[in-house]
Scaffold this motif. Structure first.
Motif, PDB file in Angstrom:
ATOM      1  N   LEU A 228    -128.901  58.725 111.158  1.00  0.00           N
ATOM      2  CA  LEU A 228    -129.367  57.380 110.829  1.00  0.00           C
ATOM      3  C   LEU A 228    -130.888  57.274 110.903  1.00  0.00           C
ATOM      4  O   LEU A 228    -131.508  56.485 110.186  1.00  0.00           O
ATOM      5  CB  LEU A 228    -128.730  56.357 111.767  1.00  0.00           C
ATOM      6  CG  LEU A 228    -127.240  56.096 111.514  1.00  0.00           C
ATOM      7  CD1 LEU A 228    -126.614  55.359 112.678  1.00  0.00           C
ATOM      8  CD2 LEU A 228    -127.053  55.319 110.228  1.00  0.00           C
ATOM      9  N   LEU A 229    -131.495  58.074 111.781  1.00  0.00           N
ATOM     10  CA  LEU A 229    -132.953  58.011 111.939  1.00  0.00           C
ATOM     11  C   LEU A 229    -133.654  59.057 111.082  1.00  0.00           C
ATOM     12  O   LEU A 229    -134.870  59.203 111.131  1.00  0.00           O
ATOM     13  CB  LEU A 229    -133.336  58.205 113.407  1.00  0.00           C
ATOM     14  CG  LEU A 229    -132.865  57.109 114.372  1.00  0.00           C
ATOM     15  CD1 LEU A 229    -133.154  57.499 115.815  1.00  0.00           C
ATOM     16  CD2 LEU A 229    -133.542  55.784 114.049  1.00  0.00           C
ATOM     17  N   GLY A 230    -132.889  59.808 110.281  1.00  0.00           N
ATOM     18  CA  GLY A 230    -133.493  60.818 109.411  1.00  0.00           C
ATOM     19  C   GLY A 230    -134.001  62.025 110.166  1.00  0.00           C
ATOM     20  O   GLY A 230    -134.994  62.631 109.777  1.00  0.00           O
ATOM     21  N   GLY A 231    -133.344  62.369 111.259  1.00  0.00           N
ATOM     22  CA  GLY A 231    -133.799  63.510 112.050  1.00  0.00           C
ATOM     23  C   GLY A 231    -132.676  64.479 112.324  1.00  0.00           C
ATOM     24  O   GLY A 231    -131.694  64.531 111.599  1.00  0.00           O
ATOM     25  N   THR A 232    -132.846  65.250 113.384  1.00  0.00           N
ATOM     26  CA  THR A 232    -131.796  66.193 113.755  1.00  0.00           C
ATOM     27  C   THR A 232    -131.641  66.214 115.268  1.00  0.00           C
ATOM     28  O   THR A 232    -132.374  65.524 115.983  1.00  0.00           O
ATOM     29  CB  THR A 232    -132.095  67.608 113.194  1.00  0.00           C
ATOM     30  OG1 THR A 232    -130.960  68.435 113.407  1.00  0.00           O
ATOM     31  CG2 THR A 232    -133.318  68.225 113.833  1.00  0.00           C
ATOM     32  N   THR A 233    -130.665  66.990 115.767  1.00  0.00           N
ATOM     33  CA  THR A 233    -130.392  66.997 117.195  1.00  0.00           C
ATOM     34  C   THR A 233    -131.071  68.174 117.873  1.00  0.00           C
ATOM     35  O   THR A 233    -131.341  69.198 117.253  1.00  0.00           O
ATOM     36  CB  THR A 233    -128.876  67.084 117.474  1.00  0.00           C
ATOM     37  OG1 THR A 233    -128.367  68.202 116.762  1.00  0.00           O
ATOM     38  CG2 THR A 233    -128.167  65.834 117.023  1.00  0.00           C
ATOM     39  N   ALA A 234    -131.348  67.993 119.150  1.00  0.00           N
ATOM     40  CA  ALA A 234    -131.892  69.062 119.980  1.00  0.00           C
ATOM     41  C   ALA A 234    -131.144  69.007 121.309  1.00  0.00           C
ATOM     42  O   ALA A 234    -130.320  68.116 121.513  1.00  0.00           O
ATOM     43  CB  ALA A 234    -133.393  68.860 120.191  1.00  0.00           C
ATOM     44  N   ALA A 235    -131.422  69.950 122.193  1.00  0.00           N
ATOM     45  CA  ALA A 235    -130.690  69.977 123.453  1.00  0.00           C
ATOM     46  C   ALA A 235    -131.558  70.505 124.577  1.00  0.00           C
ATOM     47  O   ALA A 235    -132.537  71.222 124.340  1.00  0.00           O
ATOM     48  CB  ALA A 235    -129.453  70.865 123.305  1.00  0.00           C
ATOM     49  N   SER A 236    -131.195  70.133 125.779  1.00  0.00           N
ATOM     50  CA  SER A 236    -131.871  70.701 126.944  1.00  0.00           C
ATOM     51  C   SER A 236    -131.152  71.995 127.314  1.00  0.00           C
ATOM     52  O   SER A 236    -130.066  72.291 126.809  1.00  0.00           O
ATOM     53  CB  SER A 236    -131.827  69.727 128.115  1.00  0.00           C
ATOM     54  OG  SER A 236    -130.520  69.704 128.650  1.00  0.00           O
ATOM     55  N   ARG A 237    -131.741  72.758 128.216  1.00  0.00           N
ATOM     56  CA  ARG A 237    -131.116  74.025 128.583  1.00  0.00           C
ATOM     57  C   ARG A 237    -129.749  73.793 129.215  1.00  0.00           C
ATOM     58  O   ARG A 237    -128.810  74.564 128.987  1.00  0.00           O
ATOM     59  CB  ARG A 237    -132.028  74.772 129.556  1.00  0.00           C
ATOM     60  CG  ARG A 237    -131.393  76.058 129.976  1.00  0.00           C
ATOM     61  CD  ARG A 237    -132.323  76.990 130.655  1.00  0.00           C
ATOM     62  NE  ARG A 237    -131.524  78.111 131.148  1.00  0.00           N
ATOM     63  CZ  ARG A 237    -132.024  79.112 131.815  1.00  0.00           C
ATOM     64  NH1 ARG A 237    -133.295  79.153 132.071  1.00  0.00           N
ATOM     65  NH2 ARG A 237    -131.253  80.080 132.224  1.00  0.00           N
ATOM     66  N   ALA A 238    -129.636  72.710 129.986  1.00  0.00           N
ATOM     67  CA  ALA A 238    -128.361  72.434 130.654  1.00  0.00           C
ATOM     68  C   ALA A 238    -127.238  72.303 129.628  1.00  0.00           C
ATOM     69  O   ALA A 238    -126.152  72.867 129.799  1.00  0.00           O
ATOM     70  CB  ALA A 238    -128.498  71.161 131.474  1.00  0.00           C
ATOM     71  N   ALA A 239    -127.495  71.577 128.539  1.00  0.00           N
ATOM     72  CA  ALA A 239    -126.463  71.369 127.522  1.00  0.00           C
ATOM     73  C   ALA A 239    -126.137  72.670 126.799  1.00  0.00           C
ATOM     74  O   ALA A 239    -124.978  72.922 126.438  1.00  0.00           O
ATOM     75  CB  ALA A 239    -126.932  70.318 126.522  1.00  0.00           C
ATOM     76  N   VAL A 240    -127.155  73.516 126.590  1.00  0.00           N
ATOM     77  CA  VAL A 240    -126.923  74.806 125.927  1.00  0.00           C
ATOM     78  C   VAL A 240    -126.110  75.712 126.842  1.00  0.00           C
ATOM     79  O   VAL A 240    -125.158  76.370 126.417  1.00  0.00           O
ATOM     80  CB  VAL A 240    -128.270  75.456 125.534  1.00  0.00           C
ATOM     81  CG1 VAL A 240    -128.060  76.875 125.016  1.00  0.00           C
ATOM     82  CG2 VAL A 240    -128.969  74.618 124.475  1.00  0.00           C
ATOM     83  N   ASP A 241    -126.460  75.710 128.152  1.00  0.00           N
ATOM     84  CA  ASP A 241    -125.731  76.538 129.116  1.00  0.00           C
ATOM     85  C   ASP A 241    -124.264  76.137 129.201  1.00  0.00           C
ATOM     86  O   ASP A 241    -123.383  76.966 129.404  1.00  0.00           O
ATOM     87  CB  ASP A 241    -126.376  76.424 130.508  1.00  0.00           C
ATOM     88  CG  ASP A 241    -127.657  77.253 130.596  1.00  0.00           C
ATOM     89  OD1 ASP A 241    -127.908  78.029 129.647  1.00  0.00           O
ATOM     90  OD2 ASP A 241    -128.393  77.110 131.587  1.00  0.00           O
ATOM     91  N   GLU A 242    -124.008  74.841 129.043  1.00  0.00           N
ATOM     92  CA  GLU A 242    -122.629  74.361 129.089  1.00  0.00           C
ATOM     93  C   GLU A 242    -121.856  74.743 127.826  1.00  0.00           C
ATOM     94  O   GLU A 242    -120.653  74.592 127.752  1.00  0.00           O
ATOM     95  CB  GLU A 242    -122.600  72.830 129.230  1.00  0.00           C
ATOM     96  CG  GLU A 242    -123.145  72.300 130.547  1.00  0.00           C
ATOM     97  CD  GLU A 242    -122.164  72.458 131.702  1.00  0.00           C
ATOM     98  OE1 GLU A 242    -121.051  72.966 131.466  1.00  0.00           O
ATOM     99  OE2 GLU A 242    -122.536  72.096 132.836  1.00  0.00           O
ATOM    100  N   GLY A 243    -122.590  75.164 126.806  1.00  0.00           N
ATOM    101  CA  GLY A 243    -121.934  75.530 125.550  1.00  0.00           C
ATOM    102  C   GLY A 243    -121.702  74.344 124.636  1.00  0.00           C
ATOM    103  O   GLY A 243    -120.947  74.435 123.673  1.00  0.00           O
ATOM    104  N   TRP A 244    -122.373  73.211 124.892  1.00  0.00           N
ATOM    105  CA  TRP A 244    -122.170  72.015 124.063  1.00  0.00           C
ATOM    106  C   TRP A 244    -123.046  72.058 122.814  1.00  0.00           C
ATOM    107  O   TRP A 244    -122.801  71.351 121.852  1.00  0.00           O
ATOM    108  CB  TRP A 244    -122.504  70.739 124.837  1.00  0.00           C
ATOM    109  CG  TRP A 244    -121.699  70.575 126.100  1.00  0.00           C
ATOM    110  CD1 TRP A 244    -120.499  71.155 126.367  1.00  0.00           C
ATOM    111  CD2 TRP A 244    -122.049  69.797 127.236  1.00  0.00           C
ATOM    112  NE1 TRP A 244    -120.073  70.788 127.609  1.00  0.00           N
ATOM    113  CE2 TRP A 244    -121.003  69.956 128.173  1.00  0.00           C
ATOM    114  CE3 TRP A 244    -123.130  68.991 127.556  1.00  0.00           C
ATOM    115  CZ2 TRP A 244    -121.012  69.320 129.400  1.00  0.00           C
ATOM    116  CZ3 TRP A 244    -123.144  68.357 128.785  1.00  0.00           C
ATOM    117  CH2 TRP A 244    -122.080  68.520 129.694  1.00  0.00           C
TER     118      TRP A 244
END
Lengths: 323, 291
Positions: A228-244
């Motif tokens: 909706l905002l014309g962008g994309t998603t990013a993640a913190s290391r915690a979310a990447v470590d969780e596999g999300w």
């Protein structure tokens, strides 16, 4: 043939004239003031309102060209700039150092055999003999002082090299219309909006990032907000470590360094290792259930709430407001 | 089908260099290499050549390291290599003029590829000069070739703000390739040895000498000043965590929001965030203008 002039290749962001263009107009007008060199702006489908806005920033002339079909198409801009070069005989043509600006500048310089300097960070003189500038080179490790023979030359200028300044009551600019045949060999079939599937973190102007507070199933809502905002998603290391989230989306010390105009941090505490990656972000919005999280003190807008409750409501609010 | 890829030798951006007192740069400690952007263009060319059974010739303008760069290109999959000899080009304009002369002499290819801009501070003019002198259409910032058939190519190109354009172009054409379009392969020792024995054609060019306009002149180099407001140091009143944060962030701190965080139920918080985004111009219009 007219007197010496400086021309700016104007761009739009959405329907508005881009702030970058206005910066260039004000900057060129300030440099041209002593020699009383007129400043013109070439802009696609420029109307009376655009002309008034450009005049307030220092433009003496506005040339409009037909950019029907796809907005911001480089082929239309190149054809118009070439026609303008023939009719106006400028001493220098300045473009924003954006993708459109760089492409138009290089094609204009190549077809007319003019000197070209890109990525200028400062310009100290635009004269009939030369344009004096400082430009970045070797990946930003060095900067070089250059003299570009003018009359005319083509220059692209980094954002914020000049400051836009608005003065009311300036005279109405001279209006011109430029028509030029486009390169028929190139046809733009489709223009695709930015989407989380195709956008790279480094080019996204809006990043919606998720951390541990988002939860396993929360990333799909993050994608909706990003879309909706014309962008994309990013993640913190915690979310990447969780596999999300995929590791290529990770922002921070062990991930990517980003500089979006807007960074929405959802359920991210704001550990130093994460904040290193976003310190060049324009506006930082944080949504977190913990009011004591470090990011709440760093954010331009901090919102206290459960991400899983706030984000779905934000999606519907954004849809209501027309995004 | 014939493909031409134009590559350049640049100084390794990671290499060592020294700023001299006269504001010139001593690059003697820095090795030269194929420009990373050109290496991506070459990889895209090798993939296209394999897909369409095309001949791939790699070209480079005169300069230091030209021969080595061509050998690397041959190891990466180019079928032949041409080195332009003559006066050293002073910039992308002159290099493009000379390359265009030689590429045309060798028989016009269907596809001409090069990087977007060289990493040592080029202005990205070479591709555009090639297109102008060969009288070919140019597609810059190419991300992918979707299809090539009947003398037409369909490609995706990158635009500002994350937009993509799907473009149809008549061949022959020039394409500048985005750095994220491909990952250059690492040639095997066997491929490298084979490339060492391959012959390289040298062709004289002097088109650049006829240029009436000048190139930009570099008056001096300097190391850009750090973007810091004053010299920061962490005060003793800070905790260990705060001091670490201060040092890592280079003394830059963000302005916290005035008046503390937004509070309330989820509905009102979401509403306030939406208003904030709207007010600050982050909510795009529902339909893309001009489409």
């Amino acid at each position: 043939m007219t007197t010496a002039s400086i021309w700016i290749g104007g761009e739009r962001r959405g329907d508005e004239i881009s702030p970058w263009t206005l910066q260039l107009v004000s900057g060129a007008a300030a440099l041209a003031a002593t020699a009383k060199t007129p400043v013109g702006v070439l802009l696609g489908s420029a109307g009376a309102e655009d002309a008034a806005e450009l005049a307030a920033h220092g433009a003496d002339m506005v040339a409009s060209y037909e950019s029907a079909g796809i907005s911001g198409s480089v082929e239309a801009a190149v054809a118009a700039a070439r026609a303008l070069l023939e009719s106006e005989d400028p001493i220098a043509v300045l473009f924003p150092d954006s993708i459109l600006g760089r492409d138009t500048a290089s094609q204009l310089a190549a077809s007319a055999g003019l000197p070209l300097a890109s990525a200028c960070e400062r310009i100290s003189e635009i004269g009939e003999e030369q344009v004096a500038a400082i430009r970045s080179c070797f990946g930003g490790q060095l900067s070089q002082r250059v003299s570009i023979p003018s009359g005319p030359c083509v220059v692209t200028v980094r954002e914020h090299a000049f400051r836009a300044s608005r003065t009311e009551g300036r005279p109405t600019p001279r209006l011109l219309s430029v028509t030029a045949p486009r390169d028929e060999r190139i046809a733009v079939i489709e223009r695709r909006s930015p989407s989380p599937e195709t956008l790279d973190l480094a080019e996204a102007e809006v990043l919606v990032a998720g951390g541990r507070g988002v939860g396993e199933h929360g990333f799909s809502v993050l994608e909706d907000v990003a879309r909706l905002l014309g962008g994309t998603t990013a993640a913190s290391r915690a979310a990447v470590d969780e596999g999300w989230a995929e590791s290529k989306l990770q922002v921070g010390q062990t991930g990517r360094t980003v500089a979006p105009r807007l960074y929405v941090a959802c359920g991210i505490s704001g550990a130093v290792q994460h904040m290193v990656g976003v310190r060049d972000a324009g506006v930082l919005v944080a949504i977190n259930i913990d009011g004591g999280a470090p990011i709440m003190g760093d954010a331009d807008l901090a919102a206290l709430g459960d991400v899983s409750e706030v984000l779905p409501r934000l999606v519907s609010k954004l849809k209501e407001s027309g995004a | 089908m014939k493909i031409a890829v134009c590559v350049r030798s640049v100084i390794d951006p990671e290499g060592r260099y020294r700023l001299r007192d006269d504001k010139s740069v001593d690059f003697r400690g820095a090795p030269s290499m194929m420009d990373p952007g050109d290496a991506v263009a070459l990889e895209a060319g090798v993939a296209l050549a394999a897909e369409h059974g095309a001949d791939l010739t790699v070209y480079t303008a005169a300069g230091d390291g030209a021969n080595e760069v061509l050998r690397v290109a041959l190891a990466q999959g180019a079928s032949s290599a041409v080195q332009v000899v003559g006066e050293l080009p002073r910039g992308s304009l002159e290099a493009g003029e000379n390359l265009a002369e030689v590429v045309a002499e060798q028989g016009l290819p269907d596809i001409v590829l090069c990087g977007v801009a060289s990493s040592d501070g080029g202005s990205g003019g070479t591709g555009a000069v090639l297109a102008a002198r060969l009288d070919l259409p140019i597609i810059q910032n190419t991300l992918a070739f979707d299809g090539i058939a009947d003398g037409l190519a369909e490609v995706q190109r990158r635009r500002d703000g994350g937009y993509r354009e799907l473009v149809r172009v008549q061949l022959p054409a020039v394409f500048t390739i985005e750095s994220i379009a491909a990952v250059p392969r690492f040639p095997t020792t066997r491929e490298r040895l084979h490339a060492q024995r391959a012959s390289i054609t040298t062709v004289e060019a002097d088109a650049a000498q006829d240029l009436s306009t000048g190139e930009l002149e570099v008056l001096g180099y300097r190391i850009p000043p750090p973007r810091l407001l004053g010299i920061p140091w962490p005060g003793s009143e800070l905790s260990a965590r705060e001091r670490l944060r201060f040092l890592v962030q280079g003394g830059q701190t963000r302005q916290a929001s005035a008046g503390g965080p937004l509070t309330g139920d989820a509905e009102s918080v979401a509403g306030a965030i939406a208003d904030y985004l709207q007010t600050n111009g982050f909510v795009p219009p529902s339909t893309e203008s001009g489409d």
